[in-house]
Design an enzyme around this catalytic site. Structure first.
Site, short mmCIF file in Angstrom:
data_model
loop_
_atom_site.label_atom_id
_atom_site.label_comp_id
_atom_site.label_asym_id
_atom_site.label_seq_id
_atom_site.Cartn_x
_atom_site.Cartn_y
_atom_site.Cartn_z
N PHE A 184 -7.94 -16.47 1.76
CA PHE A 184 -6.56 -16.29 1.31
C PHE A 184 -5.65 -17.17 2.17
O PHE A 184 -5.72 -17.10 3.40
CB PHE A 184 -6.19 -14.81 1.46
N ASP B 294 -11.84 -10.16 6.98
CA ASP B 294 -10.71 -9.60 6.25
C ASP B 294 -11.29 -8.80 5.08
O ASP B 294 -12.02 -9.35 4.25
CB ASP B 294 -9.80 -10.74 5.76
N TYR C 11 -2.62 -1.46 0.38
CA TYR C 11 -1.86 -1.33 -0.88
C TYR C 11 -2.67 -1.79 -2.08
O TYR C 11 -2.21 -1.69 -3.20
CB TYR C 11 -0.52 -2.06 -0.82
N LYS C 12 -3.87 -2.32 -1.83
CA LYS C 12 -4.72 -2.75 -2.94
C LYS C 12 -5.57 -1.55 -3.38
O LYS C 12 -5.05 -0.62 -3.96
CB LYS C 12 -5.52 -3.97 -2.50
N ARG D 244 -6.85 -12.99 -13.55
CA ARG D 244 -7.61 -12.11 -12.66
C ARG D 244 -7.47 -10.66 -13.13
O ARG D 244 -6.37 -10.20 -13.44
CB ARG D 244 -7.03 -12.28 -11.26
C1 LIG Z 1 -3.63 -9.40 0.09
C2 LIG Z 1 -4.19 -10.17 1.22
C3 LIG Z 1 -3.44 -10.36 2.40
C4 LIG Z 1 -2.00 -9.91 2.44
O1 LIG Z 1 -1.51 -9.89 3.70
P1 LIG Z 1 -0.05 -9.25 3.93
O2 LIG Z 1 0.21 -9.50 5.34
O3 LIG Z 1 -0.13 -7.82 3.54
O4 LIG Z 1 0.90 -9.96 3.01
C5 LIG Z 1 -4.05 -11.01 3.46
N1 LIG Z 1 -5.32 -11.47 3.37
C6 LIG Z 1 -6.05 -11.33 2.24
C7 LIG Z 1 -7.44 -11.84 2.18
C8 LIG Z 1 -5.50 -10.69 1.14
O5 LIG Z 1 -6.19 -10.57 0.02
#
Ligand SMILES: *Cc1c(COP(=O)(O)O)cnc(C)c1O
Length: 408
Positions: free
Chosen positions: A122, A193, A218-219, A367
């Site tokens: 990401f 992650d 939040y996911k 997606r």
């Molecule tokens: C959703 C996601 C994030 C989001 O990070 P925030 O700090 O909450 O914005 C980070 N890394 C990955 C791999 C994600 O999928």
């Protein structure tokens, strides 16, 4: 034809749908971006706002144990990701937590300069690593390879292997245990992650001997927009971690107001500032839905939903230029399925307009997330029927579906 009614009837997770508030007429295939609202969250938040904040005021930190929430709620997440008790805290955002664990890993391998990651990671994670490299000024290099080439690229120059287990675009899943073992054999630290893993599939951090992990709530953990993230430190590393973000909440005795920083003995040392109690309350209440849930059941249903979706799309929509972007084998995917589509953005907007909510990732990825706690097999079939109709009638060509919003 798949007998979806029979599958829904035999589903051991079917009753969990009632624990969520799902708007009428919506098929929600975006729980990988923002999970649905667990009913218990709204009630608990109201209670805490009125009674704990409203009436206890500052006394709430002690009387309602607000101060212990990062560790207590962290432990509840830990149970879902195979973490040892006391090894997880709920705090800050995934982005900020990445800096905390990456800086710790780089300190532990101070003689090495390479952070190894992949092009499927990401971008937020890569940006944070780039910023940390600048801040440290110790000439680290962020090396990116294709996801399939990660294993071969692990060598004794690597300080930290920094990966996301499930690719946000394609859903491709790395083998966390194998890559961690390979990193360790090369003398590197492995950090994971789990943004698209926690609550989506079984994770066993302790068994994999992962050094550090971070992730979102939040996911698939349904804790609400911008909910606090989590962070894991392997217990034997903790005494050696001198936090880069050395905040007062991570101090051994915050209310001694010493002029010098001393880290707390536990994983609390990885926290920074005053914990967001309302966000943590929502997260705590959202975690109740996992009581009595078997992660193996979640995984089995997630794979079956994904397989069904692929089969339906390929049978009904193959004339319209869609091609599978996710691994075909369910074991190699997380809990999402993506299709490439040349007009993917507009098609997704039309789908959302018709009540099927997924999302779009640039340049051409549609997606779809499959959250076994609240999706039915029937929903998958219905969603594909709507998709087919949009493609056949070219509804997506309407101007209202062409303009890009800020969030896609
Ligand atoms: C959703 C996601 C994030 C989001 O990070 P925030 O700090 O909450 O914005 C980070 N890394 C990955 C791999 C994600 O999928």
């Amino acid at each position: 034809m798949t007998d979806v009614a029979a599958l829904d009837k035999a589903d051991p997770l079917a009753a969990k749908r009632d624990a969520f508030s799902i708007p009428d007429g919506i098929i929600y295939l975006d729980g990988n971006s923002l999970g649905c609202l667990p009913r218990a969250v709204a009630t608990r938040l109201q209670e805490v706002v009125a009674r704990e904040w409203g009436e206890s005021l500052i006394r709430g930190w002690n009387d309602h144990h607000w101060i212990d929430m990062p560790a207590r709620v962290g432990d509840r997440i830990g149970r879902l990701i195979g973490a040892q008790p006391g090894s997880v805290v709920a705090a800050d955002t995934t982005s900020v937590n990445l800096v905390k664990v990456l800086s710790a890993g780089l300190d532990m391998r101070a003689e090495r300069k390479v952070i190894l990651s992949d092009t499927g990671n990401f971008p937020a994670d890569l940006y944070m690593a780039q910023g940390l490299i600048r801040a440290l000024g110790r000439s680290h290099e962020l090396k990116l390879v294709e996801p399939e080439e990660v294993e071969a690229a692990i060598d004794d120059t690597v300080a930290v292997l920094m990966l996301t287990e499930v690719d946000y675009r394609t859903g491709r899943r790395h083998d966390m245990a194998a890559l961690t073992e390979k990193a360790h054999a090369a003398g590197a630290i492995a950090q994971w992650d789990l943004a698209h893993s926690a609550g989506a599939l079984p994770v066993d951090l302790a068994a994999a001997r992962a050094d550090f992990a971070i992730g979102c709530t939040y996911k698939y953990l349904n804790a609400g927009p911008g909910a606090p993230a989590f962070l894991y430190v392997r217990p034997d590393h903790l005494p050696n971690v001198e936090p880069f973000l050395s905040g007062w909440m991570g101090h051994a005795a915050p209310f001694d107001f010493d002029l010098d920083y001393r880290p707390a003995p536990g994983t609390e040392r990885m926290t920074v500032g005053t914990p967001p109690i309302l966000g943590l309350t929502a997260l705590d209440a959202a975690l109740d839905v996992w009581d009595g849930v078997s992660m193996e059941d979640v995984r089995a249903k997630s794979m079956a939903l994904g397989d069904l979706f692929i089969k339906e799309v390929e049978e009904r929509c193959s004339d319209y230029g869609l091609s599978l972007a996710s691994p075909r084998k369910a074991e190699a995917r997380g809990s999402q399925v993506s299709f490439r589509c040349p007009d993917g953005y507009a098609v997704m907007q039309a789908l959302i307009g018709e009540g099927v909510i997924g999302d779009f990732r640039s340049p051409d990825i549609m997606r779809f997330g499959f959250t076994p706690l609240y999706l039915r097999y029937q929903d998958v079939v219905d969603a594909v029927a709507i998709l087919e109709c949009i493609l056949r009638t070219e509804l997506w060509r309407e101007p209202r579906y062409q303009t890009r919003a800020k969030v896609t």
